[in-house]
Design an enzyme around this catalytic site. Structure first.
Site, PDB file in Angstrom:
ATOM      1  CD  GLU A 267      -2.211   1.325   2.915  1.00 22.47           C
ATOM      2  OE1 GLU A 267      -3.156   2.105   3.137  1.00 22.47           O
ATOM      3  OE2 GLU A 267      -1.734   0.576   3.789  1.00 22.47           O
TER       4      GLU A 267
ATOM      5  CE  LYS B 294      -7.667   1.535   3.228  1.00 22.48           C
ATOM      6  NZ  LYS B 294      -6.565   2.153   4.007  1.00 22.48           N
TER       7      LYS B 294
ATOM      8  CB  CYS C 197      -4.954  -0.466   4.865  1.00 18.55           C
ATOM      9  SG  CYS C 197      -4.604   0.238   6.496  1.00 18.55           S
TER      10      CYS C 197
END
Length: 539
Positions: free
Chosen positions: A307, A370, A421
């Site tokens: 990420e 995301k 994440c």
């Protein structure tokens, strides 16, 4: 106002410290069942004191307070790693504000989980007093309510430390129950087993210093036998769950060799406080370029980065991104790059936290944005209200926008299931992608500046996602723990934290769908419906 004061005075008079200590102990026991301690057998008895106290308390308010206490202990311990956000002085945040941000984030998410358990405790006490003597129905109702609260919390912006995580990554047999109905199936068997044990403890109780269970108490003694029936039921439930999980574990099919894909990962190990500086950008560019070339020489189908590997807004004309594109052209192997990609459209330019596939022709193809953004870290919730306050505490910007839940990461080597994440905690996001044809899982995370035990909890989530979806999972992080998990939940490889490394991994591409992938969390509404039907018939 006077009535509220009288209620709190009444609560203070009935509050007993030995009982409160038992509830706090219950929270501690469940917390140490989580990674990194992973004492998973403790979770099968750790919830008993909470069950017992909630059903034996004289008032609903006191039971609510016990639930709140349990949540503060359990979530307070399991989420203490959030305080490692401090120090933030490298961002220009004063020391005092840095401490305030870290403590506020920790307290808020702990309270969020604790309020849910307080509601559970209050509701169970209310049901026990409204319909006394329905012991086994209360266990069913408590199990259904706990599962429902966890499911609702998993649709909120903040969620972590569900009870299912206490069994990951080590108790692989019970983890396979998640293939039926997701993590809620594991939660259900844990809560129900503990509830039955609490019933047995209450029914076999005689003279102690704990609250007496009189004829007016919601829990009444049943028949006397060498082994109380609730204990037999709890044992049968736990044994059946493990046996069924073991059967699923041993009968999992094996993919053919031609269905495999070889991926390379790069753990860049560039701390956040450094990678946002010009020197850090250079370090990241050098590390990922060298790692990419090394993995291409080893023979991989694609290379994966964490990420925000290149901490810049995506623009092919900038020197650093142009250099990455040129490297991929020379290497001839796709690169899956974690970066900040612009959202197409007019007006104010917005960006997403994204994983992009760069192919040797210089264009981007596969893309995942995301969905579950980090509050305060990647966006400001209730910006109209909190924006001014947050701007005083931190220079965090709120320009990131969430991606669409229904996404496909279509690449040159197959369809991937991506989580970025702490999306690893949201099983529903992975399930949607699996149903749309996802063949393997990629999780890309930063994990800096958090400690090793947070990384181990994160790894536990990835094991859960691999098992429930019957997919192999490759975990790629900035500072650790990067790893490889097969579809049975076995950790095939785990990298060292806080080090720069590259790794070549071979994954199976799988297309079959588990019951959970097909139908989602069907068990929770089933338990709620069964509770209502059984309760209505008893009434």
């Amino acid at each position: 106002m006077k009535s509220t004061i009288l209620q709190w005075q009444n609560l203070a008079q009935k509050w007993r410290w030995p009982q409160a200590a038992l509830v706090a102990l219950s929270g501690v026991l469940m917390a140490i069942a989580l990674p990194p301690w992973s004492l998973w057998p403790v979770a099968w008895v750790g919830l008993v004191p909470l069950w017992w106290m909630v059903l034996a308390t004289p008032t609903v308010l006191l039971a609510t307070a016990y639930g709140l206490l349990w949540g503060l202990v359990y979530y307070g311990i399991s989420l203490a790693w959030i305080t490692h956000l401090h120090p933030l002085m490298w961002m220009g945040v004063p020391w005092g504000s840095s401490v305030a941000i870290a403590l506020s984030a920790w307290i808020f998410i702990v309270l969020w989980g604790s309020v849910c358990i307080a509601f559970w405790g209050g509701m169970m006490a209310w049901l026990a007093r409204r319909w006394p003597g329905r012991n086994r129905w209360l266990v069913l109702a408590g199990t259904a309510l706990w599962c429902a609260l966890e499911a609702l919390r998993n649709h909120s912006p903040l969620d972590w430390s569900p009870l299912s995580l206490t069994q990951s990554p080590d108790n692989l047999w019970i983890l396979h129950l998640a293939r039926f109905s997701g993590p809620g199936a594991i939660t259900a068997i844990l809560v129900a087993t503990n509830g039955l044990l609490a019933l047995a403890l209450a029914e076999g109780r005689r003279q102690t210093d704990l609250p007496p269970l009189s004829h007016s108490s919601p829990i009444h003694p049943s028949t006397h036998s060498p082994i109380p029936r609730p204990i037999l039921a709890a044992m049968a439930l736990a044994i059946t769950g493990h046996a069924l999980g073991a059967l699923l574990y041993t009968t999992t099919s094996i993919a053919s060799p031609e269905q495999s894909v070889t991926l390379g990962l790069i753990q860049g190990n560039v701390p956040t406080r450094e990678k946002l500086t010009p020197q850090g950008v250079r370090q990241a560019l050098e590390g990922y370029t060298d790692g990419y070339r090394s993995l291409v020489e080893q023979g991989v189908d694609a290379v994966v980065t964490p990420e925000g590997a290149l901490p810049q807004l995506w623009n092919p004309n900038t020197p650093q991104i142009a250099a990455i594109i040129q490297t991929v052209r020379q290497g001839g192997v796709p690169l899956w790059l974690g970066t900040f990609a612009p959202v197409p459209g007019e007006g104010r330019q917005q960006y997403t936290q994204s994983l992009l596939e760069l192919r040797p022709d210089g264009d981007t193809y596969g893309r995942y944005d995301k969905v579950q953004l980090v509050p305060l870290g990647e966006y400001v919730p209730f910006e109209a209200v909190l924006g001014r306050l947050i701007s005083r505490l931190s220079p965090l910007d709120s320009y990131l926008v969430p991606g669409q839940p229904q996404q496909q990461f279509i690449t040159s080597v197959g369809v991937g299931v991506v989580g970025i994440c702490y999306e690893s905690a949201y099983s529903r996001l992975f399930r949607h992608q699996v149903r749309q044809g996802g063949e393997f899982i990629i999780t890309a995370s930063n994990n800096d500046p958090y400690p090793l035990w947070m990384m181990m909890q994160h790894h536990g989530f990835d094991v859960l996602r691999a098992v429930e979806s019957d997919r192999w999972a490759l975990r790629v992080t900035n500072t650790g723990l990067s790893g490889l998990v097969d579809n049975r939940g076995r950790t095939r490889w785990l990298g060292e934290p806080q080090t720069y490394l590259t790794h070549r991994a071979t994954l199976d591409r799988r297309q079959n769908l588990t019951p959970y992938s097909r139908w989602g969390d069907w068990l929770t509404p089933f338990l709620l419906g069964l509770t209502l039907i059984w309760g209505w018939r008893k009434r």
